[in-house]
Design a protein around this motif. Structure first.
Motif, mmCIF file in Angstrom:
data_model
loop_
_atom_site.group_PDB
_atom_site.id
_atom_site.type_symbol
_atom_site.label_atom_id
_atom_site.label_comp_id
_atom_site.label_asym_id
_atom_site.label_seq_id
_atom_site.Cartn_x
_atom_site.Cartn_y
_atom_site.Cartn_z
ATOM 1 N N MET A 148 0.829 -1.216 0.000
ATOM 2 C CA MET A 148 0.000 0.000 0.000
ATOM 3 C C MET A 148 0.856 1.256 0.000
ATOM 4 O O MET A 148 1.975 1.266 0.507
ATOM 5 N N LYS A 149 0.286 2.321 -0.569
ATOM 6 C CA LYS A 149 0.995 3.604 -0.575
ATOM 7 C C LYS A 149 0.872 4.237 0.804
ATOM 8 O O LYS A 149 -0.095 3.980 1.524
ATOM 9 N N ILE A 150 1.857 5.107 1.111
ATOM 10 C CA ILE A 150 1.862 5.686 2.465
ATOM 11 C C ILE A 150 0.585 6.505 2.706
ATOM 12 O O ILE A 150 0.041 6.504 3.807
ATOM 13 N N GLU A 151 0.104 7.162 1.663
ATOM 14 C CA GLU A 151 -1.133 7.960 1.796
ATOM 15 C C GLU A 151 -2.296 7.053 2.270
ATOM 16 O O GLU A 151 -3.037 7.411 3.174
ATOM 17 N N GLU B 3 22.281 12.394 11.750
ATOM 18 C CA GLU B 3 22.335 11.007 11.271
ATOM 19 C C GLU B 3 20.928 10.481 10.980
ATOM 20 O O GLU B 3 20.692 9.803 9.981
ATOM 21 N N GLN B 4 20.011 10.858 11.874
ATOM 22 C CA GLN B 4 18.631 10.392 11.687
ATOM 23 C C GLN B 4 17.995 10.979 10.431
ATOM 24 O O GLN B 4 17.305 10.280 9.684
ATOM 25 N N GLU B 5 18.281 12.271 10.185
ATOM 26 C CA GLU B 5 17.727 12.919 8.980
ATOM 27 C C GLU B 5 18.289 12.259 7.714
ATOM 28 O O GLU B 5 17.582 12.076 6.726
ATOM 29 N N ILE B 6 19.565 11.878 7.787
ATOM 30 C CA ILE B 6 20.190 11.212 6.630
ATOM 31 C C ILE B 6 19.498 9.869 6.376
ATOM 32 O O ILE B 6 19.151 9.538 5.250
ATOM 33 N N GLU B 7 19.258 9.148 7.471
ATOM 34 C CA GLU B 7 18.605 7.837 7.306
ATOM 35 C C GLU B 7 17.187 7.986 6.762
ATOM 36 O O GLU B 7 16.739 7.201 5.926
ATOM 37 N N GLU B 8 16.493 9.017 7.242
ATOM 38 C CA GLU B 8 15.128 9.245 6.736
ATOM 39 C C GLU B 8 15.149 9.590 5.256
ATOM 40 O O GLU B 8 14.287 9.151 4.486
ATOM 41 N N ARG B 12 13.391 7.507 2.256
ATOM 42 C CA ARG B 12 12.493 8.113 1.262
ATOM 43 C C ARG B 12 12.940 7.727 -0.148
ATOM 44 O O ARG B 12 12.116 7.477 -1.026
ATOM 45 N N ALA B 13 14.275 7.682 -0.340
ATOM 46 C CA ALA B 13 14.801 7.285 -1.665
ATOM 47 C C ALA B 13 14.402 5.854 -1.970
ATOM 48 O O ALA B 13 13.990 5.529 -3.091
ATOM 49 N N SER B 19 12.425 14.019 -3.732
ATOM 50 C CA SER B 19 12.434 15.064 -4.763
ATOM 51 C C SER B 19 13.787 15.066 -5.474
ATOM 52 O O SER B 19 14.755 14.456 -4.994
ATOM 53 N N ALA B 20 13.848 15.780 -6.595
ATOM 54 C CA ALA B 20 15.100 15.832 -7.360
ATOM 55 C C ALA B 20 16.214 16.467 -6.531
ATOM 56 O O ALA B 20 17.375 16.023 -6.566
ATOM 57 N N GLN B 21 15.816 17.470 -5.773
ATOM 58 C CA GLN B 21 16.833 18.163 -4.956
ATOM 59 C C GLN B 21 17.374 17.230 -3.867
ATOM 60 O O GLN B 21 18.582 17.155 -3.633
ATOM 61 N N GLU B 22 16.445 16.484 -3.223
ATOM 62 C CA GLU B 22 16.882 15.544 -2.185
ATOM 63 C C GLU B 22 17.747 14.438 -2.785
ATOM 64 O O GLU B 22 18.716 13.992 -2.181
ATOM 65 N N GLN B 23 17.381 14.009 -4.007
ATOM 66 C CA GLN B 23 18.163 12.964 -4.677
ATOM 67 C C GLN B 23 19.593 13.461 -4.899
ATOM 68 O O GLN B 23 20.560 12.719 -4.679
ATOM 69 N N ALA B 24 19.714 14.736 -5.300
ATOM 70 C CA ALA B 24 21.050 15.312 -5.527
ATOM 71 C C ALA B 24 21.829 15.328 -4.221
ATOM 72 O O ALA B 24 23.030 15.004 -4.185
ATOM 73 N N GLU B 25 21.121 15.695 -3.131
ATOM 74 C CA GLU B 25 21.783 15.734 -1.804
ATOM 75 C C GLU B 25 22.263 14.331 -1.430
ATOM 76 O O GLU B 25 23.374 14.148 -0.939
ATOM 77 N N LEU B 26 21.407 13.363 -1.699
ATOM 78 C CA LEU B 26 21.750 11.975 -1.364
ATOM 79 C C LEU B 26 22.960 11.506 -2.167
ATOM 80 O O LEU B 26 23.862 10.847 -1.638
#
Lengths: 187, 452
Positions: A148-151, B3-8, B12-13, B19-26
């Motif tokens: 399922m999607k998170i939404e 560290e936690q923000e990096i893991e989150e 998400r990836a 997002s494209a910007q977050e992907q670039a950061e990653l």
């Protein structure tokens, strides 16, 4: 009956021309194959497709299996080769998937060690997951068991999207730590 | 970033929620070996969570795929043996013709010399070989038997008169005038006719022909073991298997002659079906229904598994169905293509309490046997025969037979094997009549299921 014993019997029946006996082998080893195939596969249907390829190959080469050897190791070796072939077919990945592909290939080259480490990891994860709060377990089941999607998970749990995302990521981070502490190996 | 923000961010990836910007950061973060390890660990965790949540669902689809694979393998063997048997027949007939009288031999020789002379002059004038078209092969899925040799054609290989083409995969034959024959997998054809008149013998399998306008005096003639089809320009499908042949016209009209020399003129949407030498006029039939009928796996679209539907409604829906009623049978006929079921839905889940009812109308034959098979898929039949004899009680009456499904276990199968295991998607009914007169009438009215 022991799994290996039941499997040997089903192999003999399958080789004797009873295709349906192969169903027993699928039931016994589907999880083992899924454990290998989930590497790099993100959707249920992709996983199903590769699992099917693995069992079809196993069926075709069933006569080559040496009786007395561990069938789970044999079929997992087939699964790893199927995954490797699948890697080759998929031309481009994002950076993190490309890195993960290399990580998997390195791991697969250490075949003897990974069979036991996989089992350990999965068993530890199971224990760690069962120790989570019920609502968190439910959310994980919705995500991984039902895709399922998170939404939709958020709606089902009556939470906001942000809170659900946070809950899921926190739970996974804590699961990772839990598995690491139980196995002594990095998840 | 903590560290936690990096893991989150990594999670998400993995979830595809980035997002494209977050992907670039990653991507920048992943230049650091430590973060790479963290990312790999999380991806392993993701895979393991999917594994643990996996609900075994693959067995049915794998077994189905295996059954299809087995079927293909046996077809492959059959295709080769068919080529050989066809050749033996041809050799036999050549041998037979070799024993003709000397006079006829002399005439034959003269005719042969004339044909050779015409052929040589034709070759000299046109400078062409006997190629009559091209074959397109998607894979190495075809064999051509030509001049006592097997040839593995490549794409655009030429096709010659007398070639026997065995298609293991789907392939197309393209004539010079763009007439196209699409051969389905596991089909065998012989190229017949002449340079001026197209001809083809479909020995086994099926094809779809799109025929460009031909001269009326030289129609394209397609044969099956049971039918001869004359075409001057149209589109149709043609099938030939063991004891069956069939044709369905997609567009235009064709002239068909059966073995009894009976002639039929087919127009758009109409079909003919020949089994065991008996031709059945199908009238208008949809392409999908026709394919199912020809394959012997005709599936009714009627949902007769809806228990909440009234019996009257169920009966009516079946009565209105064009292929579930008015079935004519004659002595020894086996209606083994009478299959009812629901596509992709269980007809019912077997329990020992279930009773199957059949309502039908007869015209008073002495004996009627009905046999039921349960099927999990149209190709997977568990042969559980429950033979019931019906005694005659009158002419043209509706009668209902009720079969407790537990009776299906009477042939040495346990109730578990025939009732509890799996879902029943189709019911196949065999009706066999031993009549006093040659032609008898059986009308299936309804099939439904209730609890005891």
């Amino acid at each position: 009956m022991e799994r290996q014993e039941e499997c040997e019997k089903a192999i003999q029946q399958t080789l004797g021309g009873h295709v349906n006996a192969f169903g027993v082998i699928i039931e016994l080893y589907e999880m083992d194959v899924v454990a290998v195939v989930t590497a790099m596969q993100r959707t249920k249907s992709d996983i199903e497709d590769l699992v099917q390829v693995v069992f079809m190959k196993a069926y075709t080469h069933l006569a080559d299996f040496e009786s007395g050897r561990r069938f789970d190791y044999w079929i997992k070796a087939i699964a790893r080769n199927v995954v490797k072939d699948d890697f080759a077919k998929k031309a481009s990945y994002s950076k993190h998937l490309e890195l993960y592909k290399e990580h998997i290939l390195v791991r697969y080259s250490l075949e003897d060690e990974i069979n036991t480490s996989e089992e350990k990891r999965l068993s530890a994860l199971k224990q760690c997951r069962e120790a989570l709060q019920e609502s968190v377990q439910e959310a994980l089941e919705m995500k991984y068991g039902h895709g399922m999607k998170i939404e939709s998970i958020a709606t089902k749990l009556g939470r906001t999207l942000a809170a659900t995302k946070k809950m899921l990521s926190r739970s996974r981070i804590s699961l990772r730590a839990c598995v690491e502490s139980k196995t002594g190996i990095s998840q | 970033m903590t560290e936690q923000e990096i893991e989150e961010l990594m999670l998400r990836a993995i979830d595809g929620d980035i997002s494209a910007q977050e992907q670039a950061e990653l991507d920048v973060l992943l230049n650091d070996e430590l973060h790479v390890q963290g990312m790999m660990d999380l991806m392993d965790l993701h895979a393991d969570l999917m594994t643990l949540s996996w609900k075994g669902t693959c067995k049915t689809s794998i077994l189905k795929a295996l059954a299809e694979q087995e079927q293909r393998q046996s077809m492959k063997k059959r295709v080769l043996s068919d080529i050989h048997s066809g050749l033996s027949e041809r050799k036999r007939s050549e041998k037979k013709s070799g024993s003709r009288s000397f006079i006829s031999f002399r005439y034959t020789m003269l005719a042969a010399v004339a044909v050779v002379l015409i052929g040589v002059s034709f070759f000299l004038v046109t400078g062409t070989s006997e190629s009559i078209g091209q074959i397109s092969v998607a894979s190495d899925g075809a064999t051509i038997y030509r001049n006592n040799k097997y040839i593995l054609p490549t794409e655009k290989s030429s096709v010659e008169l007398g070639d026997i083409i065995a298609a293991e995969e789907e392939l197309s034959l393209l004539y010079g005038d763009n007439t196209a024959i699409r051969l389905d997998a596991q089909s065998i054809v012989e190229m017949r006719g002449s340079q001026s008149q197209k001809g083809l013998f479909l020995r086994r399998g099926s094809l779809r022909a799109t025929v460009q306008p031909q001269e009326k005096a030289f129609p394209f003639i397609l044969h099956t073991p049971d039918l001869a089809v004359q075409v001057v320009g149209t589109e149709f499908t043609l099938q030939a298997n063991d004891s069956r042949s069939s044709i369905r016209l997609i567009e235009g009209h064709v002239h068909v002659t059966d073995k009894e020399k009976k002639e039929y003129a087919l127009t758009t949407g109409q079909g003919l079906f020949v089994q065991d030498g008996r031709t059945r006029w199908l009238g208008s039939i949809s392409d999908d229904d026709f394919s199912l009928l020809v394959q012997g796996t005709f599936v009714s679209e009627i949902d007769i598994s809806r228990y909440n539907t009234s019996e009257k409604e169920k009966k009516r829906s079946i009565e209105e169905h064009p292929y579930l009623q008015h079935i004519y049978v004659s002595e020894g006929d086996d209606l083994n293509r009478f299959v009812c079921g629901v596509k992709d839905k269980p007809l019912f889940t077997g329990t020992e309490d279930m009773v199957c009812h059949v309502t039908f109308r007869t015209d008073g034959q002495e004996k009627l046997f009905l046999t039921f098979d349960k099927m999990t898929t149209p190709s997977h039949v568990s042969r559980i025969h429950s033979r019931k004899q019906l005694s005659r009680t009158g002419n043209s009456i509706w009668q209902t037979l009720s079969f407790p499904l537990a009776e299906f276990s009477s042939n040495g199968l346990s109730p578990q094997e025939c009732l509890v295991e799996g879902e029943y998607r189709y019911i196949q009914i065999h009706a066999q009549i031993t009549p006093e007169t040659k032609k008898q009438y059986l009308e299936i009215g309804a099939i439904w299921f209730t609890s005891k």
